[in-house]
Scaffold this active site. Structure first.
Site, PDB file in Angstrom:
ATOM      1  N   LYS A  42      -6.972   2.887  -1.169  1.00 39.95           N
ATOM      2  CA  LYS A  42      -8.026   2.162  -0.470  1.00 39.95           C
ATOM      3  C   LYS A  42      -7.814   0.663  -0.609  1.00 39.95           C
ATOM      4  O   LYS A  42      -8.448  -0.134   0.063  1.00 39.95           O
ATOM      5  CB  LYS A  42      -9.395   2.517  -1.085  1.00 39.95           C
ATOM      6  CG  LYS A  42      -9.659   3.995  -1.125  1.00 39.95           C
ATOM      7  CD  LYS A  42     -10.896   4.309  -1.979  1.00 39.95           C
ATOM      8  CE  LYS A  42     -10.941   5.774  -2.280  1.00 39.95           C
ATOM      9  NZ  LYS A  42     -11.624   6.040  -3.563  1.00 39.95           N
ATOM     10  N   GLY A  43      -6.922   0.284  -1.504  1.00 34.39           N
ATOM     11  CA  GLY A  43      -6.780  -1.128  -1.888  1.00 34.39           C
ATOM     12  C   GLY A  43      -6.471  -2.090  -0.759  1.00 34.39           C
ATOM     13  O   GLY A  43      -6.940  -3.227  -0.774  1.00 34.39           O
ATOM     14  N   ASP A  99      -2.101  -3.604  -1.096  1.00 38.92           N
ATOM     15  CA  ASP A  99      -2.862  -4.708  -1.665  1.00 38.92           C
ATOM     16  C   ASP A  99      -2.020  -5.577  -2.595  1.00 38.92           C
ATOM     17  O   ASP A  99      -2.028  -6.788  -2.508  1.00 38.92           O
ATOM     18  CB  ASP A  99      -4.118  -4.185  -2.392  1.00 38.92           C
ATOM     19  CG  ASP A  99      -3.816  -3.060  -3.374  1.00 38.92           C
ATOM     20  OD1 ASP A  99      -2.644  -2.660  -3.528  1.00 38.92           O
ATOM     21  OD2 ASP A  99      -4.774  -2.555  -3.998  1.00 38.92           O
ATOM     22  N   ASP A 102       3.087  -4.504  -7.883  1.00 40.10           N
ATOM     23  CA  ASP A 102       3.058  -4.601  -9.343  1.00 40.10           C
ATOM     24  C   ASP A 102       4.398  -4.107  -9.891  1.00 40.10           C
ATOM     25  O   ASP A 102       5.358  -4.859  -9.952  1.00 40.10           O
ATOM     26  CB  ASP A 102       1.862  -3.802  -9.862  1.00 40.10           C
ATOM     27  CG  ASP A 102       1.688  -3.901 -11.367  1.00 40.10           C
ATOM     28  OD1 ASP A 102       2.232  -4.842 -11.965  1.00 40.10           O
ATOM     29  OD2 ASP A 102       1.014  -3.034 -11.946  1.00 40.10           O
ATOM     30  N   LYS A 130       2.756  -9.634  -8.111  1.00 38.73           N
ATOM     31  CA  LYS A 130       2.754 -10.118  -9.499  1.00 38.73           C
ATOM     32  C   LYS A 130       4.137 -10.623  -9.864  1.00 38.73           C
ATOM     33  O   LYS A 130       5.148  -9.995  -9.544  1.00 38.73           O
ATOM     34  CB  LYS A 130       2.352  -8.992 -10.449  1.00 38.73           C
ATOM     35  CG  LYS A 130       0.883  -8.708 -10.416  1.00 38.73           C
ATOM     36  CD  LYS A 130       0.471  -7.760 -11.511  1.00 38.73           C
ATOM     37  CE  LYS A 130      -0.994  -7.407 -11.332  1.00 38.73           C
ATOM     38  NZ  LYS A 130      -1.439  -6.361 -12.259  1.00 38.73           N
ATOM     39  N   VAL A 152      -6.241  -7.958 -11.631  1.00 36.19           N
ATOM     40  CA  VAL A 152      -7.185  -8.647 -10.750  1.00 36.19           C
ATOM     41  C   VAL A 152      -8.018  -7.648  -9.945  1.00 36.19           C
ATOM     42  O   VAL A 152      -7.615  -6.496  -9.757  1.00 36.19           O
ATOM     43  CB  VAL A 152      -6.454  -9.604  -9.781  1.00 36.19           C
ATOM     44  CG1 VAL A 152      -5.791 -10.743 -10.529  1.00 36.19           C
ATOM     45  CG2 VAL A 152      -5.425  -8.851  -8.931  1.00 36.19           C
ATOM     46  N   ASP A 158      -9.822  -2.743  -6.902  1.00 35.42           N
ATOM     47  CA  ASP A 158     -10.933  -2.221  -7.689  1.00 35.42           C
ATOM     48  C   ASP A 158     -10.626  -2.183  -9.183  1.00 35.42           C
ATOM     49  O   ASP A 158      -9.469  -2.274  -9.607  1.00 35.42           O
ATOM     50  CB  ASP A 158     -11.254  -0.790  -7.249  1.00 35.42           C
ATOM     51  CG  ASP A 158     -10.206   0.210  -7.747  1.00 35.42           C
ATOM     52  OD1 ASP A 158      -9.011  -0.049  -7.530  1.00 35.42           O
ATOM     53  OD2 ASP A 158     -10.576   1.220  -8.367  1.00 35.42           O
TER      54      ASP A 158
HETATM   55  P1  5GP Z   1       2.886  -0.499  -8.228  1.00 38.04           P
HETATM   56  O1  5GP Z   1       3.262   0.856  -7.730  1.00 38.04           O
HETATM   57  O2  5GP Z   1       3.575  -1.649  -7.534  1.00 38.04           O
HETATM   58  O3  5GP Z   1       2.993  -0.590  -9.722  1.00 38.04           O
HETATM   59  O4  5GP Z   1       1.341  -0.663  -8.041  1.00 38.04           O
HETATM   60  C1  5GP Z   1       0.750  -0.775  -6.870  1.00 38.04           C
HETATM   61  C2  5GP Z   1      -0.684  -0.281  -6.979  1.00 38.04           C
HETATM   62  O5  5GP Z   1      -1.223  -0.443  -8.291  1.00 38.04           O
HETATM   63  C3  5GP Z   1      -1.538  -1.111  -6.071  1.00 38.04           C
HETATM   64  O6  5GP Z   1      -1.636  -0.515  -4.817  1.00 38.04           O
HETATM   65  C4  5GP Z   1      -2.855  -1.146  -6.794  1.00 38.04           C
HETATM   66  O7  5GP Z   1      -3.630  -0.044  -6.394  1.00 38.04           O
HETATM   67  C5  5GP Z   1      -2.531  -0.973  -8.241  1.00 38.04           C
HETATM   68  N1  5GP Z   1      -2.563  -2.261  -8.976  1.00 38.04           N
HETATM   69  C6  5GP Z   1      -1.512  -2.931  -9.481  1.00 38.04           C
HETATM   70  N2  5GP Z   1      -1.898  -4.074 -10.080  1.00 38.04           N
HETATM   71  C7  5GP Z   1      -3.238  -4.130  -9.934  1.00 38.04           C
HETATM   72  C8  5GP Z   1      -4.228  -5.094 -10.329  1.00 38.04           C
HETATM   73  O8  5GP Z   1      -3.987  -6.153 -10.924  1.00 38.04           O
HETATM   74  N3  5GP Z   1      -5.512  -4.794 -10.003  1.00 38.04           N
HETATM   75  C9  5GP Z   1      -5.870  -3.664  -9.335  1.00 38.04           C
HETATM   76  N4  5GP Z   1      -7.147  -3.494  -9.075  1.00 38.04           N
HETATM   77  N5  5GP Z   1      -4.954  -2.738  -8.939  1.00 38.04           N
HETATM   78  C10 5GP Z   1      -3.658  -2.982  -9.240  1.00 38.04           C
HETATM   79 MG    MG Z   2      -3.693   0.951  -4.612  1.00 36.84          MG
END
Ligand code: 5GP
Ligand code: MG
Length: 179
Positions: A42-43, A99, A102, A130, A152, A158
């Site tokens: 949903k982000g 969104d 990370d 990030k 964040v 969320d």
């Molecule tokens: P990745 O797969 O790149 O590690 O993470 C992506 C997902 O992790 C994003 O779509 C998000 O839902 C969640 N996420 C990563 N960092 C943050 C953060 O700082 N805050 C929030 N609320 N969600 C995050």
């Molecule tokens: Mg997400």
């Protein structure tokens, strides 16, 4: 809700100006024809809604439910596809929106699925990236803002299901996030 925020990282007006620029880039970059936008729920909902209204091109929207965080404040390391149906992407020029970048696992996994499903091209866009080493290197075509390696919320993001409707990106108070 706003009392839980320690500081505003990116204000609403700053986000809006940046979206104007990204929308212009998208209009220039995509070839003629209808582009297919895939929104990761949903982000990316708030980001996508505000961005796509600025894109003056014919487009279609699909959404995907993908989970990697499971409500906490750190990545679980696994990417789960939660939908029963996967969008028809064969020969389509796809814009994939999330969104935040990370660890990179989510975008990497979804981009791979779209490529395997025959997409002609997959461009990616994130509101936030990030500044950190990633588990999976992914090339992102449109990045709203680079931020430090901190958790964040707001503008779609969320914490335990809340804060998505904050109009800015902010950092939660330590006592709220349990850190
Ligand atoms: P990745 O797969 O790149 O590690 O993470 C992506 C997902 O992790 C994003 O779509 C998000 O839902 C969640 N996420 C990563 N960092 C943050 C953060 O700082 N805050 C929030 N609320 N969600 C995050
Ligand atoms: Mg997400």
């Amino acid at each position: 809700m706003r009392d839980d925020i320690e500081r505003v990282l990116i204000a609403e007006e700053v986000i809006e100006k940046r979206l104007d620029l990204i929308a212009g880039e998208i209009e220039r970059d995509f070839p003629e024809g209808t582009l297919l936008v895939i929104i990761l729920l949903k982000g990316a909902l708030v980001f996508a809604a505000d961005l796509l209204r600025r894109v003056a091109r014919p487009l279609e929207i699909e959404c995907l439910n993908v989970a990697s965080y499971h409500g906490g404040t750190s990545s679980s390391g696994q990417v789960d596809f939660l939908d029963r149906r996967f969008p028809e992407v064969k020969d389509r020029h796809v814009l994939l929106l999330d969104d935040i970048l990370d660890t990179g696992r989510t975008l990497h996994a979804v981009k791979q699925r779209l490529t395997e499903a025959g997409a002609a091209a997959v461009h990616t866009g994130v509101l936030l990236a990030k500044d950190k080493e990633r588990s999976e290197e992914v090339e992102v075509d449109y990045t709203g803002f680079r931020i430090g390696d901190e958790f964040v919320v707001g503008y779609g993001l969320d914490y335990q299901g809340r804060y998505r409707n904050l109009p800015y990106v902010g950092v939660l108070k330590g006592e709220i996030a349990g850190i």
